[in-house]
Scaffold this active site. Structure first.
Site, mmCIF file in Angstrom:
data_model
loop_
_atom_site.group_PDB
_atom_site.id
_atom_site.type_symbol
_atom_site.label_atom_id
_atom_site.label_comp_id
_atom_site.label_asym_id
_atom_site.label_seq_id
_atom_site.Cartn_x
_atom_site.Cartn_y
_atom_site.Cartn_z
ATOM 1 N N ASP A 238 -0.914 -9.732 -4.107
ATOM 2 C CA ASP A 238 0.258 -8.881 -4.200
ATOM 3 C C ASP A 238 -0.251 -7.517 -4.738
ATOM 4 O O ASP A 238 0.631 -7.189 -5.845
ATOM 5 C CB ASP A 238 1.189 -9.945 -5.209
ATOM 6 N N ASN B 183 8.101 -3.199 1.593
ATOM 7 C CA ASN B 183 9.004 -2.313 0.791
ATOM 8 C C ASN B 183 8.591 -1.026 0.534
ATOM 9 O O ASN B 183 8.383 -0.589 -0.718
ATOM 10 C CB ASN B 183 9.259 -3.178 -0.370
ATOM 11 N N HIS C 179 3.268 -15.987 -3.368
ATOM 12 C CA HIS C 179 2.982 -16.103 -4.778
ATOM 13 C C HIS C 179 3.506 -17.024 -5.529
ATOM 14 O O HIS C 179 4.672 -16.645 -6.354
ATOM 15 C CB HIS C 179 2.918 -14.513 -5.251
ATOM 16 N N HIS D 149 1.416 0.621 -9.320
ATOM 17 C CA HIS D 149 2.394 1.640 -10.100
ATOM 18 C C HIS D 149 1.469 2.308 -11.107
ATOM 19 O O HIS D 149 0.616 2.074 -11.661
ATOM 20 C CB HIS D 149 3.403 1.196 -11.005
ATOM 21 N N HIS E 281 9.564 -14.330 -0.791
ATOM 22 C CA HIS E 281 9.556 -13.732 -1.998
ATOM 23 C C HIS E 281 10.544 -14.883 -2.762
ATOM 24 O O HIS E 281 11.825 -14.388 -2.674
ATOM 25 C CB HIS E 281 9.811 -12.317 -2.395
ATOM 26 N N PHE F 109 0.983 -1.148 0.148
ATOM 27 C CA PHE F 109 -0.022 -0.188 0.090
ATOM 28 C C PHE F 109 0.852 1.271 0.098
ATOM 29 O O PHE F 109 0.188 2.311 0.230
ATOM 30 C CB PHE F 109 -0.980 -0.057 1.378
HETATM 31 O O1 DOR Z 1 5.779 -7.388 -9.024
HETATM 32 C C1 DOR Z 1 5.995 -6.898 -7.860
HETATM 33 N N1 DOR Z 1 5.738 -5.908 -7.206
HETATM 34 N N2 DOR Z 1 6.567 -8.088 -7.050
HETATM 35 C C2 DOR Z 1 7.047 -7.658 -5.867
HETATM 36 O O2 DOR Z 1 7.666 -8.623 -5.194
HETATM 37 C C3 DOR Z 1 6.928 -6.344 -5.426
HETATM 38 C C4 DOR Z 1 5.843 -5.622 -5.918
HETATM 39 C C5 DOR Z 1 6.189 -4.187 -5.733
HETATM 40 O O3 DOR Z 1 6.057 -3.637 -4.362
HETATM 41 O O4 DOR Z 1 5.977 -3.348 -6.578
#
Ligand code: DOR
Length: 443
Positions: free
Chosen positions: A303, A94, A230, A307, A176, A63
């Site tokens: 997941d 992250n 995943h 973006h 992961h 998020f």
């Molecule tokens: O495709 C992904 N996007 N895989 C991940 O492990 C992280 C995630 C992201 O945070 O954008």
């Protein structure tokens, strides 16, 4: 705020079976479940013709809060969750800064308390040198290890570091599983002139299998509670079918990995189909679905990794990996129930009861006396088209744009409060931190 609600006449998916039942909620707790309850409530919801499920718990979302709020934040992400019938989520570390200390965890929980309209908990991120924090931070759902690099800087790829983390403490480790060394080798081999179609070749099935094997072997060595996030390959599913026996391992799949397939999806969506681990050919999707049905895979996550269009439009390989999903996962699964591919009870096992059990979340995931009133009413006959521009996620696009599906949430309740009803969100309601009661958890 309503303190008592009676949901009357729904077809409820209960632990003991599915059937007509009334559910009486007081102060956020399910007080009574049964046919034709003779109780008084301030609010009565006539739910005849609708199905009542425990609220879904999405055990893997991103998020972006704090630090990347232009993509999503805990307010918009939790709104998307509520609209999709998701009443709780487990969020990944992250963010920016990454959630790798008790202090940063406390700061994130403070933001969540102010912004979230559904319930929440968070993973603490592993680094090669935060072992003490990983095990001492209180009430987190687990430790997240990026064995291969993805969005952000978190990475633990050296076997000695992984061994140390698996060997110390008891808390659940979620991986992961992509092998960083092999990704790098493949990137070097493919060189600079790559296209989006190469994404799943660089992050090959072998990349996933190698890391999954490493994690399973470490789990076996230390009898450590392991969750494989995943899963994407037939090879991992076949390996796990036997490797899981006798060790505390669970596994997860995302709907996109059995619904969207290479090479067609890359031709259609380009970098909007880019994620890690990648979307793959149909044979993998079929194997993952079979593994889910047979219990080799235990639960469903999304997941959700938003973006912006601008970021995705940078072109491969400069485009970031990830796609939104928290808002569409339950509808996509209800659609599969309508298609006769699975039952509503299976969906509840994979998306509600399963995540609660796997992570040891207190009083969640079941419609049962004494459990929290996190509930979703769904209309199995409702048809709607998923459309870009009409979503709650800030990025407002979906890889399922244009999909007409049948079976949709019409009301979502969090701790006995209506947060979503017929398309409308009630953002004055706030969710709560979910409590982790797992036997393996130290805190
Ligand atoms: O495709 C992904 N996007 N895989 C991940 O492990 C992280 C995630 C992201 O945070 O954008």
């Amino acid at each position: 705020m309503t303190t008592s609600i009676l949901i009357r006449g729904a077809t409820a998916v209960l632990p003991q079976g599915t059937g007509l039942a009334d559910v009486w909620v007081e102060d956020g707790i399910i007080r009574e479940v049964g046919p034709s309850l003779a109780v008084k409530a301030e609010t009565v919801i006539e739910a005849k013709g609708l199905h009542l499920l425990p609220g879904a718990i999405d055990p893997q979302v991103h998020f972006r809060d704090p630090g990347m709020e232009w993509k999503e934040d805990l307010a918009s992400g939790s709104r998307a969750a509520a609209a999709g019938g998701v009443t709780g989520f487990l969020e990944m570390p992250n963010t920016s800064p990454p959630t790798v200390t008790a202090e940063l965890m406390a700061a994130k929980k403070q933001i969540a308390a102010a912004k979230c309209i559904v319930n929440y908990n968070f993973f603490i991120g592993a680094t090669p040198d935060n072992l003490e924090e990983l095990n001492s931070v209180r009430n987190v759902c687990g430790i997240k290890i990026f064995m291969g690099a993805s969005t952000g800087s978190l990475l633990v790829d050296k076997l000695a570091d992984l061994d140390r983390i698996f060997g110390h403490g008891r808390r659940l480790i979620a991986v992961h599983a992509e092998d960083e060394a092999l990704i790098r080798e493949n990137k070097a081999r493919y060189g600079a002139s790559v296209t989006i179609q190469d994404h799943a070749l660089i992050r090959s099935p072998e990349v996933a299998l190698r890391a999954t094997r490493t994690a399973v072997e470490l789990s076996r060595k230390y009898n450590r509670r392991l969750h494989i996030l995943h899963m994407t390959t037939q090879e991992e599913a076949e390996y796990l079918a036997t490797a899981k026996a006798g060790i505390p391992i669970s596994a997860e799949v995302c709907p996109q990995h059995f619904l969207l397939h290479a090479p067609e999806i890359y031709a259609k969506l380009g970098t909007y189909a880019q994620m890690n681990p990648p979307l793959r050919e149909a044979r993998h999707g079929e194997a993952l679905w079979k593994a889910l049905k047979s219990g080799v895979i235990d639960c469903i996550a999304t997941d959700h990794a938003p973006h912006t269009r601008e970021e995705k439009d940078k072109g491969y390989p400069n485009s970031p990996s990830g796609m939104p999903g928290v808002e569409t996962s339950l509808p996509l699964m209800l659609n599969r129930v309508n298609q006769g591919l699975c039952s509503l009870e299976e969906v509840v096992r994979w998306m509600c009861a399963g995540p609660a059990r796997l992570y040891g979340i207190r009083n969640k995931g079941r419609i049962e006396k004494g459990f929290d009133a996190d509930l979703v009413l769904v209309d199995m006959a409702k048809e709607k088209t998923i459309e870009n521009g009409k979503l709650q996620t800030k990025v407002n696009w979906s890889p399922y744009d244009g999909w007409k599906t049948k079976g949709w949430p019409v009301m979502t309740l969090v701790n006995g409060n209506i947060v979503f009803r017929d398309g409308e969100l009630f953002t004055d309601i706030k969710g709560r931190e979910m409590l982790i009661d797992a036997p393996w958890d130290p805190a």
